[in-house]
Structure formats: C-alpha cells, structure tokens
Design an enzyme around this catalytic site. Structure first.
Site, short mmCIF file in Angstrom:
data_model
loop_
_atom_site.label_atom_id
_atom_site.label_comp_id
_atom_site.label_asym_id
_atom_site.label_seq_id
_atom_site.Cartn_x
_atom_site.Cartn_y
_atom_site.Cartn_z
N LYS A 21 -48.89 -64.50 64.56
CA LYS A 21 -47.47 -64.79 64.77
C LYS A 21 -46.61 -64.39 63.56
O LYS A 21 -45.46 -63.96 63.72
CB LYS A 21 -47.27 -66.27 65.12
CG LYS A 21 -47.89 -66.66 66.47
CD LYS A 21 -47.30 -65.85 67.62
CE LYS A 21 -47.69 -66.38 68.99
NZ LYS A 21 -47.11 -65.61 70.09
N TYR A 45 -54.24 -67.45 64.92
CA TYR A 45 -52.98 -67.62 65.65
C TYR A 45 -51.78 -67.50 64.70
O TYR A 45 -50.83 -66.75 64.96
CB TYR A 45 -52.96 -68.99 66.34
CG TYR A 45 -51.75 -69.23 67.21
CD1 TYR A 45 -51.64 -68.64 68.46
CD2 TYR A 45 -50.71 -70.06 66.79
CE1 TYR A 45 -50.53 -68.86 69.27
CE2 TYR A 45 -49.60 -70.29 67.58
CZ TYR A 45 -49.51 -69.69 68.83
OH TYR A 45 -48.41 -69.91 69.61
N VAL A 93 -44.22 -76.98 72.84
CA VAL A 93 -43.74 -77.14 74.22
C VAL A 93 -44.99 -77.48 75.05
O VAL A 93 -46.04 -76.88 74.83
CB VAL A 93 -43.10 -75.84 74.75
CG1 VAL A 93 -42.64 -76.00 76.19
CG2 VAL A 93 -41.94 -75.40 73.86
N SER A 109 -45.89 -71.55 63.83
CA SER A 109 -47.14 -71.27 63.12
C SER A 109 -47.11 -69.93 62.40
O SER A 109 -47.98 -69.66 61.56
CB SER A 109 -48.33 -71.28 64.09
OG SER A 109 -48.47 -72.55 64.67
N THR A 164 -46.86 -76.70 77.43
CA THR A 164 -47.36 -75.71 78.39
C THR A 164 -48.88 -75.76 78.41
O THR A 164 -49.50 -76.46 77.60
CB THR A 164 -46.93 -74.29 77.97
OG1 THR A 164 -47.52 -74.03 76.71
CG2 THR A 164 -45.41 -74.16 77.87
N ASP A 171 -52.67 -56.36 81.58
CA ASP A 171 -53.12 -57.00 80.34
C ASP A 171 -52.42 -56.27 79.20
O ASP A 171 -52.68 -55.09 78.97
CB ASP A 171 -54.64 -56.87 80.22
CG ASP A 171 -55.19 -57.57 78.99
OD1 ASP A 171 -54.45 -57.69 77.98
OD2 ASP A 171 -56.37 -57.97 79.01
N VAL A 172 -51.55 -56.98 78.48
CA VAL A 172 -50.70 -56.30 77.48
C VAL A 172 -51.50 -55.79 76.27
O VAL A 172 -50.95 -55.04 75.46
CB VAL A 172 -49.55 -57.22 76.99
CG1 VAL A 172 -48.63 -57.58 78.13
CG2 VAL A 172 -50.08 -58.46 76.26
N SER A 203 -43.91 -68.07 66.66
CA SER A 203 -44.21 -69.52 66.69
C SER A 203 -43.84 -70.08 65.33
O SER A 203 -43.81 -69.35 64.33
CB SER A 203 -45.71 -69.73 66.93
OG SER A 203 -46.08 -71.07 66.66
#
Ligand SMILES: NC(=O)c1ccc[n+]([C@@H]2O[C@H](COP(=O)([O-])OP(=O)(O)OC[C@H]3O[C@@H](n4cnc5c(N)ncnc54)[C@H](O)[C@@H]3O)[C@@H](O)[C@H]2O)c1
Length: 250
Positions: A151, A147, A180, A136, A182, A56-57, A134
C-alpha cells in the site's frame, strides 16, 4: 458516447461495489471488474448501465483484454478506480515469499497494469485515476510487512502517475481508507483488533463503504479538477493522531 464512464476493479463487493453504485447514481456507465465471476455476475445482474468483466488484475494479458473490451463497448474511459485488493497479515518470519508475492501481485502489480493499459484511453478525455491504498501504507505496524509495503507502494505509484501523466491532463490521486467492515477486513480483524481500532480512531468507529466511495467519486469528478498526486485518508482521523499513549488521553 457523451455519457461518462468509469472502471472499478474489485467491484463485486465492499468498497468497489459501493463506488460502482455512487458512479451510477451520478449518471456514469460503469465497467465492474472482478476475478470472482459468480459474485460479480450476481451483483451486476441487479444493476443497470454496467458492464461486468471477469478479470484478474494481476495478470497482464487479462488486463489488456479487459481494457480493450471496455474501450470498445463504452467508447471512452473517463475514470479508473484501482480498488481490487487482498489482505494477508502475518509476522515477517512467517510471511513466505509466495504470500508476499500474492499480496504484491494484486495490490501493486494490478494497479500498475490496469493504469498502464488505460492511459491511452484516459489521455483522450483527460481522465482520472484513483488508487486505493490504506492507512497501513501511511503508518507501519506489526503483521503487515506485505500488505503495508504494497500500500505504501501504491501511494508512491500514484505520485509517479501524477508527475508523468499531468501533461496529458490525467489526474492521479489516492484514497487511504481506515477500517471498514468488509469481507477483506473481517478476515483479518479479530475482536481485539476491532476494539483497539475504535480506541485509536478519533471518530471512535469503523467507516462505511459509502464513506470511502464518496471520496473516490469526488476525486474522479470535475470538482477535483485541480487535485492530483494527493493521498486522502478517509479514516476517522487515525492518520492525524500522534502519540497514542493512553496516559495522554483526556
Ligand atoms: N476494508 C478495509 O478495512 C480496508 C481498509 C483499507 C484499505 N482497504 C482497501 O480497499 C480495497 C477494497 O477492499 P474491500 O475491503 O472492499 O475488500 P473486499 O474483499 O470486500 O473486496 C475486494 C474485491 O476485490 C476482488 N479482487 C481481489 N483480488 C483481485 C484480483 N487480483 N483481480 C480482480 N479482483 C480482485 C475480490 O474478489 C473482491 O470482490 C482494497 O484495495 C483494500 O486493500 C480496505
């Protein structure tokens, strides 16, 4: 020990998995990092020349152990791609501190922690860092207080890394993907959001995982040897468009 290596975080699926496969195709060994052990092992089991590490980073001790393991097993770390990320869209008033911290922990703390732990190894080979931000982080919008802010922080962190690590020959760049399809994006993109993105993007479509991965791999390569501190938007032109008034369309 002469074969180049890369670490890709969030490698179990999506953009990270596509990046892993492109690195392998150009002959690198790849350390695939993810906290989703089941998905990571399933994907890594189908690939050659990979080292899957569950991590877990956002957890300093896990990151430190992960970098030690990769350095010991690979003998060198030539590139670090900080791709692991989470998305959580909501209005400012409904974004609890816990939700804010969850986004910051992976998206911003994770990039800081992995990079810091990898620097001693990147110094030895004049390696490269690529952080995934992103669109964003480049343009504000509703519902992305956590978010988008995380970013934007990644973009600034990239510049801090480039400024400070350049004297060791370490390059740090950033990729700001547009949408994208995902798992991350599909969890927060409603049909209305998808249609609106198509309308706002000059190329009129979502990008693919491979279209983001190829920019990441380029920035890690010697072909980008004089590029550092940059953010490249791989976004179908979204970032370059100005006032998006429908009345101004041809
Ligand atoms: N898909 C998009 O539209 C889009 C757009 C702009 C930016 N991005 C960014 O691209 C990156 C990759 O996103 P994706 O769309 O491929 O997402 P995804 O959800 O398909 O893959 C993300 C991977 O990261 C892993 N991960 C999440 N948190 C982690 C943590 N703390 N430690 C270790 N692993 C963790 C997940 O388990 C998953 O395998 C993210 O940083 C995301 O913010 C994606």
């Amino acid at each position: 020990m002469t074969q180049k290596t890369a670490i890709v975080t969030g490698a179990a699926r999506g953009i990270g998995l596509a990046t892993t496969k492109q690195f392998l195709a150009e002959g690198r060994r790849v350390a695939m990092i993810d906290r989703d052990a089941e998905a990571l092992m399933a994907e890594a089991g189908q690939l050659q020349n990979v080292l899957p590490v569950v991590c877990d980073v956002s957890q300093p001790e896990q990151v430190s152990a992960m970098i030690d393991e990769v350095a010991t097993k690979f003998g060198r770390i030539d590139a670090l791609v900080n791709n692991a990320g989470v998305a959580d869209f909501g209005p400012i008033e409904e974004t609890s501190f816990e939700r804010w911290r969850t986004v910051m922990a992976t998206n911003l703390d994770g990039v800081f922690l992995c990079s810091q732990a990898a620097v001693p190894h990147l110094k030895e080979v004049q390696g490269a860092i690529v952080n995934i931000a992103s669109i964003s982080g480049l343009r504000a919008s509703t519902l992305r207080v956590a978010y988008g802010t995380s970013k934007a922080g990644v973009i600034q962190l990239t510049q801090q890394q480039a400024a400070e690590l350049g004297e060791y020959g370490i390059r740090a760049n950033c990729v700001a993907p547009g949408p994208v399809r995902t798992k991350l994006a599909m969890a927060v993109h409603s049909p209305e959001i998808i249609a609106a993105y198509h309308d706002a993007i000059p190329l009129n479509r979502y990008g693919s995982e491979d279209e983001i991965a190829s920019v990441i791999v380029f920035l890690c390569s010697d072909k980008a040897s004089y590029v550092t501190g940059q953010t490249i938007a791989s976004d179908g032109g979204f970032q370059s468009t100005g006032v998006g008034l429908p009345a101004l369309r041809v």
